[in-house]
Write a protein that holds these residues in place. Structure first.
Motif, mmCIF file in Angstrom:
data_model
loop_
_atom_site.group_PDB
_atom_site.id
_atom_site.type_symbol
_atom_site.label_atom_id
_atom_site.label_comp_id
_atom_site.label_asym_id
_atom_site.label_seq_id
_atom_site.Cartn_x
_atom_site.Cartn_y
_atom_site.Cartn_z
ATOM 1 N N LEU A 107 -8.773 2.768 9.209
ATOM 2 C CA LEU A 107 -8.082 2.250 10.380
ATOM 3 C C LEU A 107 -8.107 0.724 10.307
ATOM 4 C CD1 LEU A 107 -9.717 4.554 13.089
ATOM 5 C CD2 LEU A 107 -7.690 5.000 11.671
ATOM 6 N N ALA A 108 -6.941 0.123 10.133
ATOM 7 C CA ALA A 108 -6.826 -1.331 10.022
ATOM 8 C C ALA A 108 -6.247 -1.882 11.318
ATOM 9 C CB ALA A 108 -5.930 -1.705 8.842
ATOM 10 N N PHE A 109 -6.820 -2.984 11.805
ATOM 11 C CA PHE A 109 -6.395 -3.576 13.069
ATOM 12 C C PHE A 109 -5.960 -5.015 12.836
ATOM 13 C CE2 PHE A 109 -9.387 -0.241 14.026
ATOM 14 C CZ PHE A 109 -8.850 0.397 15.135
ATOM 15 N N THR A 110 -4.872 -5.382 13.479
ATOM 16 C CA THR A 110 -4.453 -6.768 13.497
ATOM 17 C C THR A 110 -3.776 -7.046 14.829
ATOM 18 O OG1 THR A 110 -3.379 -8.524 12.219
ATOM 19 C CG2 THR A 110 -2.166 -6.447 12.449
ATOM 20 N N ASP A 111 -3.373 -8.304 15.043
ATOM 21 C CA ASP A 111 -2.797 -8.718 16.318
ATOM 22 C C ASP A 111 -1.288 -8.855 16.209
ATOM 23 O OD1 ASP A 111 -5.360 -8.775 17.295
ATOM 24 O OD2 ASP A 111 -5.562 -10.960 17.210
ATOM 25 N N ASP A 112 -0.649 -9.015 17.360
ATOM 26 C CA ASP A 112 0.802 -9.138 17.369
ATOM 27 C C ASP A 112 1.275 -10.555 17.070
ATOM 28 O OD1 ASP A 112 0.179 -10.499 19.698
ATOM 29 O OD2 ASP A 112 1.063 -9.019 21.047
ATOM 30 N N ASP A 113 0.363 -11.480 16.812
ATOM 31 C CA ASP A 113 0.748 -12.855 16.506
ATOM 32 C C ASP A 113 0.377 -13.245 15.077
ATOM 33 O OD1 ASP A 113 -1.975 -12.871 16.902
ATOM 34 O OD2 ASP A 113 -1.987 -14.422 18.438
ATOM 35 N N VAL A 114 0.391 -12.266 14.151
ATOM 36 C CA VAL A 114 0.087 -12.550 12.752
ATOM 37 C C VAL A 114 1.264 -12.157 11.865
ATOM 38 C CG1 VAL A 114 -2.355 -12.015 13.201
ATOM 39 C CG2 VAL A 114 -0.905 -10.334 12.047
ATOM 40 N N ILE A 115 1.225 -12.687 10.659
ATOM 41 C CA ILE A 115 2.077 -12.218 9.568
ATOM 42 C C ILE A 115 1.130 -11.798 8.455
ATOM 43 C CG2 ILE A 115 3.810 -12.832 7.855
ATOM 44 C CD1 ILE A 115 4.908 -14.885 9.800
ATOM 45 N N ALA A 116 1.196 -10.535 8.067
ATOM 46 C CA ALA A 116 0.274 -10.003 7.061
ATOM 47 C C ALA A 116 0.810 -10.253 5.656
ATOM 48 C CB ALA A 116 0.063 -8.504 7.286
ATOM 49 N N ASP A 117 -0.073 -10.705 4.781
ATOM 50 C CA ASP A 117 0.259 -10.833 3.373
ATOM 51 C C ASP A 117 0.658 -9.460 2.831
ATOM 52 O OD1 ASP A 117 -0.088 -12.625 0.824
ATOM 53 O OD2 ASP A 117 -1.108 -10.748 0.335
ATOM 54 N N PRO A 118 1.613 -9.377 1.896
ATOM 55 C CA PRO A 118 2.058 -8.063 1.397
ATOM 56 C C PRO A 118 0.946 -7.200 0.820
ATOM 57 C CG PRO A 118 3.620 -9.759 0.755
ATOM 58 C CD PRO A 118 2.433 -10.474 1.360
ATOM 59 N N ARG A 119 -0.155 -7.812 0.358
ATOM 60 C CA ARG A 119 -1.262 -7.049 -0.212
ATOM 61 C C ARG A 119 -2.379 -6.808 0.798
ATOM 62 N NH1 ARG A 119 -4.531 -8.489 -3.473
ATOM 63 N NH2 ARG A 119 -4.876 -6.426 -4.393
ATOM 64 N N TRP A 120 -2.147 -7.120 2.060
ATOM 65 C CA TRP A 120 -3.218 -7.063 3.050
ATOM 66 C C TRP A 120 -3.866 -5.689 3.119
ATOM 67 C CZ3 TRP A 120 -2.809 -4.932 8.350
ATOM 68 C CH2 TRP A 120 -3.989 -5.134 9.097
ATOM 69 N N LEU A 121 -3.073 -4.645 3.332
ATOM 70 C CA LEU A 121 -3.653 -3.310 3.484
ATOM 71 C C LEU A 121 -4.314 -2.832 2.196
ATOM 72 C CD1 LEU A 121 -1.068 -1.344 5.669
ATOM 73 C CD2 LEU A 121 -3.319 -2.207 6.331
ATOM 74 N N SER A 122 -3.713 -3.122 1.052
ATOM 75 C CA SER A 122 -4.323 -2.710 -0.216
ATOM 76 C C SER A 122 -5.682 -3.372 -0.408
ATOM 77 C CB SER A 122 -3.397 -3.072 -1.387
ATOM 78 O OG SER A 122 -2.200 -2.337 -1.324
ATOM 79 N N ALA A 123 -5.761 -4.669 -0.082
ATOM 80 C CA ALA A 123 -7.025 -5.387 -0.244
ATOM 81 C C ALA A 123 -8.081 -4.909 0.743
ATOM 82 C CB ALA A 123 -6.783 -6.888 -0.087
ATOM 83 N N HIS A 136 0.849 -1.187 0.000
ATOM 84 C CA HIS A 136 0.000 0.000 0.000
ATOM 85 C C HIS A 136 0.894 1.250 0.000
ATOM 86 C CE1 HIS A 136 -2.904 3.035 1.276
ATOM 87 N NE2 HIS A 136 -3.854 2.186 0.919
ATOM 88 N N PRO A 137 0.630 2.206 -0.894
ATOM 89 C CA PRO A 137 1.574 3.322 -1.056
ATOM 90 C C PRO A 137 1.517 4.381 0.041
ATOM 91 C CG PRO A 137 -0.316 3.597 -2.514
ATOM 92 C CD PRO A 137 -0.479 2.256 -1.875
ATOM 93 N N ASP A 138 0.494 4.374 0.874
ATOM 94 C CA ASP A 138 0.347 5.447 1.859
ATOM 95 C C ASP A 138 -0.222 4.879 3.153
ATOM 96 O OD1 ASP A 138 0.180 7.874 3.139
ATOM 97 O OD2 ASP A 138 -1.564 8.584 2.012
ATOM 98 N N HIS A 139 0.665 4.394 4.030
ATOM 99 C CA HIS A 139 0.190 3.844 5.286
ATOM 100 C C HIS A 139 1.187 4.100 6.410
ATOM 101 C CE1 HIS A 139 2.913 0.496 4.256
ATOM 102 N NE2 HIS A 139 2.845 0.123 5.524
#
Length: 444
Positions: free
Chosen positions: A199-215, A144-147
């Motif tokens: 506003l995107a929320f996730t936990d400290d025990d995840v690995i986010a896919d590189p496209r997560w925020l864009s999707a 995501h280009p702006d986060h």
């Protein structure tokens, strides 16, 4: 080669991988954070042209090509999924007779070519610097280009999180401290500090896919009436019986069919809508339009892990945004890999906490939004039947179609002890919520 055939009391470790289907042939690679697949059972996310499409569970032996073995299963699974998705879309298109009170939602707009909205990725954590670092590395690798990335250090006992964020991630991650314990309080602190439109929320025990925020962000740009988007959560590892049992009974996954939940047109296949908020998504993978969440009052600080309520903060926020007239969309393209807890005691704690969080969030909803009481009362009979079904002892599948992460397959038996803990948690939830409110009122 054969698919796993029967339930077992002590399942062996399952490799977790990604299977890419394309013109060049199937390619298999370990899931982020997982080890290389080894001969035996493999649970794989199937991607088609890079997009998550299904999961398969298969077994390969020494000397076999695991990519070819799993690709054969994937083709069958994708054909079955296409038929299921068509049925789900047909049901979702039907209008249910009961609606919930609230403002008239904004009409949907056709997709437009706009710049992606700025996103704030918020991670609440408490004394888990090791797993937090893994999560932050994945968030800093987003396309995501702006986060921005914000860490909320909740009621810290040591300086470990502060030292990690201000040292290793200085100038790349913002550090916020919230001394009031509880996940909802930490999330509200992140909301107050965030600058993003989303506003995107996730936990400290995840690995986010590189496209997560864009999707997650893309649907907001095309639908001004959208208040919330949730995404797909898959297991990063399946190495212990507790992890496998949780995932075989659904885990956190919500499938591969996109869904739109509209308070103006309640889905016919969700007769308890919107009160079965757990079907919408989970707190490890959710995003809100900042203006919608703030107008809805944010998260209820008397809910969530770290409070006597045990959970329910995400469910409360989903219903609050829907009750304000906004739509909620589930998109499987927004993917995170979750590290499930590993031990039997962890699973016991989760079962009790889920039950408590469910009724705690319902209590919070009625306390803070009494206008929803008639809608809830109209659903009580079906709700009680749903609760009994949800907490029933669940046997294991005896067929060959049990895929961890697919609801209803139940590949391994769900112990009666865990069902009892869920029911006990449900009975406790309203008490826990009221305790949390009282303790917070006393502290203020």
């Amino acid at each position: 080669m054969k698919q796993q055939q029967s339930a077992v009391s002590g399942p062996s470790a399952i490799s977790v991988a990604e299977l890419e289907l394309g013109a060049a042939g199937p390619r298999l690679r370990p899931a982020p954070g997982a080890d290389e697949p080894v001969p035996g059972d493999v649970y794989a996310l199937v991607r088609v042209d890079g997009r998550p499409a299904a999961t398969v569970l298969g077994r390969y032996e020494e000397g076999e090509d695991p990519a070819e073995v799993l690709a054969a299963l994937a083709e069958k699974r994708l054909m079955e999924s296409a038929a299921l998705h068509a049925d789900a879309e047909r049901l979702a298109a039907q209008e249910a007779p009961l609606s919930i009170p609230g403002p008239t939602p904004a009409p949907a707009s056709p997709p437009t070519l706009t710049s992606p909205p700025r996103v704030s990725a918020i991670v609440a954590t408490r004394e888990r610097a090791g797993s937090l670092a893994r999560a932050l590395d994945s968030l800093l690798a987003q396309d995501h280009p702006d986060h921005e990335v914000i860490v909320v250090d909740n009621a810290p006992r040591t300086s470990a999180t502060h030292d990690l964020v201000t040292g290793r991630y200085a100038d790349r991650v913002r550090y916020v401290r919230e001394d009031r314990p509880g996940l909802a309080a930490a999330h509200n602190a992140g909301v107050a500090a965030a600058e993003g439109e989303i506003l995107a929320f996730t936990d400290d025990d995840v690995i986010a896919d590189p496209r997560w925020l864009s999707a997650l962000a893309a649907p907001f740009a095309s639908d001004p009436g959208l208040g919330c988007v949730t995404g797909l959560i898959l297991p990063a590892r399946l190495t212990t019986p507790a992890q496998i049992l949780l995932e075989s009974h659904g885990g956190f996954a919500k499938g591969f069919a996109p869904r739109l939940y509209d308070p103006a047109r309640p889905p016919a296949d969700e007769p308890l809508f919107p009160f079965t908020a757990g079907s919408f998504g989970s707190g490890a993978n959710m995003a809100f339009r900042a203006s919608a969440l703030r107008r809805a009052g944010g998260f209820d600080p008397a809910t969530g892990t770290g409070t006597p309520a045990k959970g329910g903060d995400d469910l409360y926020a989903f219903v609050a945004v829907l009750a304000a007239g906004h739509r909620l969309r589930y998109t499987p393209d927004a993917l995170v890999w979750h590290h499930h807890r590993e031990t039997w005691q962890d699973l016991r704690n989760q079962a009790y906490g889920y039950g408590a969080g469910l009724t705690a969030y319902l209590t919070a909803t009625l306390v803070r939004r009494p206008a929803l009481l008639p809608a809830l009362l109209a659903r009580v009979p079906r709700g009680l039947a749903h609760a009994r079904t949800m907490t029933a002892e669940r046997g294991g599948s005896q067929g060959g179609d049990g895929i961890p992460g697919e609801h209803g397959t139940h590949h391994h038996p769900w112990p009666a002890a865990l069902s009892r803990l869920e029911r006990r948690g449900m009975l406790y939830g309203p008490v826990g919520y009221l305790k949390a409110r009282l303790s917070q009122g006393a502290s203020r």
